[in-house]
Design a protein around this motif. Structure first.
Motif, PDB file in Angstrom:
ATOM      1  N   TYR A 272     -32.377  29.664 103.456  1.00 53.81           N
ATOM      2  CA  TYR A 272     -32.853  29.808 104.834  1.00 53.81           C
ATOM      3  C   TYR A 272     -32.630  31.231 105.323  1.00 53.81           C
ATOM      4  O   TYR A 272     -33.529  31.845 105.928  1.00 53.81           O
ATOM      5  CB  TYR A 272     -32.131  28.807 105.736  1.00 53.81           C
ATOM      6  N   MET A 273     -31.446  31.787 105.062  1.00 53.91           N
ATOM      7  CA  MET A 273     -31.128  33.130 105.534  1.00 53.91           C
ATOM      8  C   MET A 273     -31.897  34.198 104.749  1.00 53.91           C
ATOM      9  O   MET A 273     -32.385  35.177 105.330  1.00 53.91           O
ATOM     10  CB  MET A 273     -29.625  33.381 105.435  1.00 53.91           C
ATOM     11  N   GLU A 274     -32.020  34.014 103.441  1.00 55.35           N
ATOM     12  CA  GLU A 274     -32.727  35.012 102.624  1.00 55.35           C
ATOM     13  C   GLU A 274     -34.205  35.074 102.991  1.00 55.35           C
ATOM     14  O   GLU A 274     -34.801  36.169 103.008  1.00 55.35           O
ATOM     15  CB  GLU A 274     -32.560  34.681 101.149  1.00 55.35           C
ATOM     16  N   GLU A 275     -34.797  33.944 103.287  1.00 58.65           N
ATOM     17  CA  GLU A 275     -36.206  33.931 103.686  1.00 58.65           C
ATOM     18  C   GLU A 275     -36.434  34.702 104.979  1.00 58.65           C
ATOM     19  O   GLU A 275     -37.560  35.108 105.269  1.00 58.65           O
ATOM     20  CB  GLU A 275     -36.683  32.486 103.852  1.00 58.65           C
ATOM     21  N   ARG A 276     -35.375  34.913 105.733  1.00 68.92           N
ATOM     22  CA  ARG A 276     -35.461  35.630 107.009  1.00 68.92           C
ATOM     23  C   ARG A 276     -34.835  37.010 106.945  1.00 68.92           C
ATOM     24  O   ARG A 276     -34.492  37.601 107.969  1.00 68.92           O
ATOM     25  CB  ARG A 276     -34.827  34.772 108.116  1.00 68.92           C
ATOM     26  N   ASN A 304     -28.084  34.728 115.761  1.00 65.14           N
ATOM     27  CA  ASN A 304     -29.067  35.719 116.190  1.00 65.14           C
ATOM     28  C   ASN A 304     -30.479  35.320 115.795  1.00 65.14           C
ATOM     29  O   ASN A 304     -31.446  35.622 116.520  1.00 65.14           O
ATOM     30  CB  ASN A 304     -28.727  37.086 115.604  1.00 65.14           C
ATOM     31  N   LEU A 305     -30.635  34.669 114.641  1.00 65.08           N
ATOM     32  CA  LEU A 305     -31.966  34.210 114.243  1.00 65.08           C
ATOM     33  C   LEU A 305     -32.521  33.220 115.257  1.00 65.08           C
ATOM     34  O   LEU A 305     -33.708  33.271 115.606  1.00 65.08           O
ATOM     35  CB  LEU A 305     -31.910  33.550 112.860  1.00 65.08           C
ATOM     36  N   GLU A 306     -31.661  32.323 115.729  1.00 66.45           N
ATOM     37  CA  GLU A 306     -32.096  31.332 116.710  1.00 66.45           C
ATOM     38  C   GLU A 306     -32.486  31.983 118.029  1.00 66.45           C
ATOM     39  O   GLU A 306     -33.341  31.476 118.752  1.00 66.45           O
ATOM     40  CB  GLU A 306     -30.982  30.311 116.948  1.00 66.45           C
ATOM     41  N   GLU A 307     -31.849  33.128 118.326  1.00 66.53           N
ATOM     42  CA  GLU A 307     -32.106  33.806 119.601  1.00 66.53           C
ATOM     43  C   GLU A 307     -33.037  34.994 119.454  1.00 66.53           C
ATOM     44  O   GLU A 307     -33.295  35.709 120.430  1.00 66.53           O
ATOM     45  CB  GLU A 307     -30.765  34.270 120.193  1.00 66.53           C
ATOM     46  N   GLY A 308     -33.551  35.216 118.249  1.00 62.88           N
ATOM     47  CA  GLY A 308     -34.481  36.316 118.034  1.00 62.88           C
ATOM     48  C   GLY A 308     -33.851  37.691 118.094  1.00 62.88           C
ATOM     49  O   GLY A 308     -34.514  38.674 118.424  1.00 62.88           O
ATOM     50  N   LYS A 309     -32.573  37.787 117.754  1.00 63.44           N
ATOM     51  CA  LYS A 309     -31.868  39.069 117.803  1.00 63.44           C
ATOM     52  C   LYS A 309     -31.649  39.599 116.381  1.00 63.44           C
ATOM     53  O   LYS A 309     -31.645  38.863 115.415  1.00 63.44           O
ATOM     54  CB  LYS A 309     -30.515  38.912 118.506  1.00 63.44           C
ATOM     55  N   LYS A 310     -31.407  40.902 116.315  1.00 60.96           N
ATOM     56  CA  LYS A 310     -31.168  41.560 115.037  1.00 60.96           C
ATOM     57  C   LYS A 310     -29.671  41.622 114.760  1.00 60.96           C
ATOM     58  O   LYS A 310     -28.868  41.789 115.671  1.00 60.96           O
ATOM     59  CB  LYS A 310     -31.747  42.977 115.063  1.00 60.96           C
ATOM     60  N   THR A 311     -29.302  41.503 113.496  1.00 64.35           N
ATOM     61  CA  THR A 311     -27.905  41.619 113.080  1.00 64.35           C
ATOM     62  C   THR A 311     -27.720  42.921 112.313  1.00 64.35           C
ATOM     63  O   THR A 311     -28.503  43.241 111.423  1.00 64.35           O
ATOM     64  CB  THR A 311     -27.497  40.435 112.188  1.00 64.35           C
ATOM     65  N   VAL A 312     -26.688  43.656 112.661  1.00 58.70           N
ATOM     66  CA  VAL A 312     -26.417  44.952 112.051  1.00 58.70           C
ATOM     67  C   VAL A 312     -25.350  44.791 110.972  1.00 58.70           C
ATOM     68  O   VAL A 312     -24.303  44.191 111.212  1.00 58.70           O
ATOM     69  CB  VAL A 312     -25.945  45.967 113.103  1.00 58.70           C
TER      70      VAL A 312
END
Length: 504
Positions: A272-276, A304-312
């Motif tokens: 799930y995470m790799e696809e995103r 952050n994926l659920e909220e549409g935010k970017k992770t650094v």
């Protein structure tokens, strides 16, 4: 037959109390998500740490081979069949009529034996290379070679084939329903599918109607009784199968099924995470070095994926004599997230799983310790500082060696000098026990560099209103508490306050 575990032979027991680092690093949140994606049974295995480095490497080899070719999908098919067998067995126990119990029992046995035979056949063809899969193939050969297993399997196949070959037709003429012991040329199911496509979710089941659920209708039970009357032999054999072979599950196979949920649940989340766009890698264990590229907080990334935010992500390393990174910088600049990301990476490496990073080399740590700032407890009546000291005491007294330590904003309620002195003694304790760690703090004096301590700071982009980048770099503490941006963000500058007072 030797005792076998696909998770490795040496595991610690489930702790009586969950270690603090599970909550501090948001691992408990991640474990709930892992288990939700596959099986609640998987959750307990995330709390049982491998007892030694060999077990960790054993798991990594199992996991790497699991990713090759179609192996993961074949394993999922095995797991689905076993799940279905367990569900059918539950129906058999709960069914009210003997025919229904026998029928569900037959279906359960069919799913179970098919799962075992197909999975063993696949492993035989694959000829696995990792020790874990080799050992399990040996277990499968021993189980399927036992006389009792072969007798039960052959008997099941015979009864299942006879039951599957039963055919009948239902003719509906007005209010009259006829059950015919032959297959008519007219395709009533096909006609129903054409006339009512939205009402038939599983059309194939209409062709092979064999009632048996605990909630079966009167019509279904009448059909069942009629077919049994016309074909007594297979029904009698099916009921004898239940009476004479009530248990067919192998303890070793069912243990494997429970444990494999650990790997599959992690893989579900990982995919799930790799696809995103989020990466994972297998860490390399090396002595005297820790180098991480693109390490990120997995729990935060999921949120952050659920909220549409970017992770650094961040890069960091220890070299030569370095053992502690002291991280300072602006509030809400990513310091705590940085510490959590490093702690999560160490945890997943100790579990024998891929870690959330692009690249990772690190020592094999014997354990983990975290200490995050806590709120004052109203129940205990202790102040915040005492709460922190009470929690810190057993960590210091345990004298653990070669552990990874994450400390976050310790002693914030103490005077600056006292906080510095206590913080320095805490670091000296862990340094003296050969530990690596990260100390997130607002006390910049703790970041004074030595051959063992490195200063890192949370970066800001320049300009009139500096912006947090959430990147952490090696550099001396910047001086000052970075409060200006917070003051400006909330409109609390001197000018703003005076303007409001004048307006009032």
């Amino acid at each position: 037959m030797k005792d076998f575990s696909i998770l490795g032979m040496k595991m610690e027991e489930v702790p009586e109390t969950v270690p603090e680092y599970f909550a501090d690093l948001n691992l408990d949140y991640l474990i709930r998500e892992f288990a939700r994606a596959d099986s609640e049974e998987a959750a307990e295995y995330y709390y049982r740490m491998p007892a030694d480095r060999e077990t960790v490497l054993y798991r990594m080899a199992v996991m790497k081979e699991l990713e090759e070719g179609e192996m993961e999908e074949r394993l999922r098919a095995f797991s689905r069949r076993i799940h279905q067998a367990i569900e059918h067995s539950r129906h058999s126990r709960e069914a009210g009529q003997s025919m229904s119990r026998a029928h569900w029992h037959l279906l359960a046995a069919h799913e179970y034996f098919t799962a075992v035979e197909e999975w063993k056949e696949y492993l035989e063809e694959k000829n696995p290379s990792s020790q874990g899969w080799k050992d399990f193939l040996t277990i499968c050969r021993e189980i399927t070679g036992e006389r009792k297993y072969r007798e039960n399997y052959e008997r099941l196949r015979m009864v299942y084939e006879k039951m599957s070959n039963l055919r009948y037709s239902i003719r509906i003429e007005g209010d009259h329903i006829s059950i015919l012991p032959r297959v008519l040329q007219e395709d009533y199911v096909g006609e129903l599918r054409q006339r009512f496509p939205e009402s038939i979710d599983m059309p194939d089941r209409l062709y092979t109607l064999l009632p048996g659920s605990q909630e079966s209708s009167a019509l279904e039970q009448r059909i069942f009784q009629y077919i049994r009357k016309k074909n007594p032999e297979p029904f009698e054999e099916m009921e004898r199968l239940l009476a004479e072979c009530p248990e067919f599950y192998s303890g070793e196979i069912m243990k494997f099924h429970r444990e494999i949920a650990f790997y599959l649940s992690f893989q579900n989340f990982r995919h799930y995470m790799e696809e995103r766009g989020h990466c994972f890698c297998y860490p390399a264990f090396v002595e005297g070095e820790m180098t991480v590229t693109g390490g990120y907080d997995l729990a935060l990334a999921f949120k952050n994926l659920e909220e549409g935010k970017k992770t650094v992500g961040n890069d960091y390393y220890f070299q030569e004599q370095e053992q502690f990174l002291v991280v300072t910088g602006p509030n809400q600049g990513g310091k705590t997230t940085f510490g959590r990301a490093a702690g999560q990476l160490v945890y997943f490496s100790r579990m024998g799983l891929p870690v959330p990073a692009e690249h990772a080399r690190l020592p094999y740590f014997e354990g983990m310790v975290t200490h995050f700032s806590v709120e004052e407890s109203m129940e205990s009546g202790r102040g915040k500082l005492k709460e922190e000291l009470v929690r810190l005491a057993p960590i210091m007294h345990s004298r653990q060696r070669n552990v990874f330590v994450v400390i976050n904003e310790l002693f914030t309620s103490a005077a600056a000098y006292d906080a510095y002195q206590m913080g320095r003694r805490v670091m000296e304790h862990f340094l003296g026990h050969g530990c690596y760690g990260i100390y997130v703090t607002h006390i910049e004096e703790l970041a004074e560099e030595t051959e063992q301590i490195v200063s890192m700071t949370a970066a800001l982009e320049g300009g009139d209103s500096p912006v947090r980048t959430y990147k952490i770099f090696r550099q001396p503490a910047g001086g000052g508490g970075y409060v200006e941006t917070i003051v400006e963000q909330y409109g609390l500058t001197y000018e703003n306050i005076m303007r409001r007072l004048a307006h009032d």
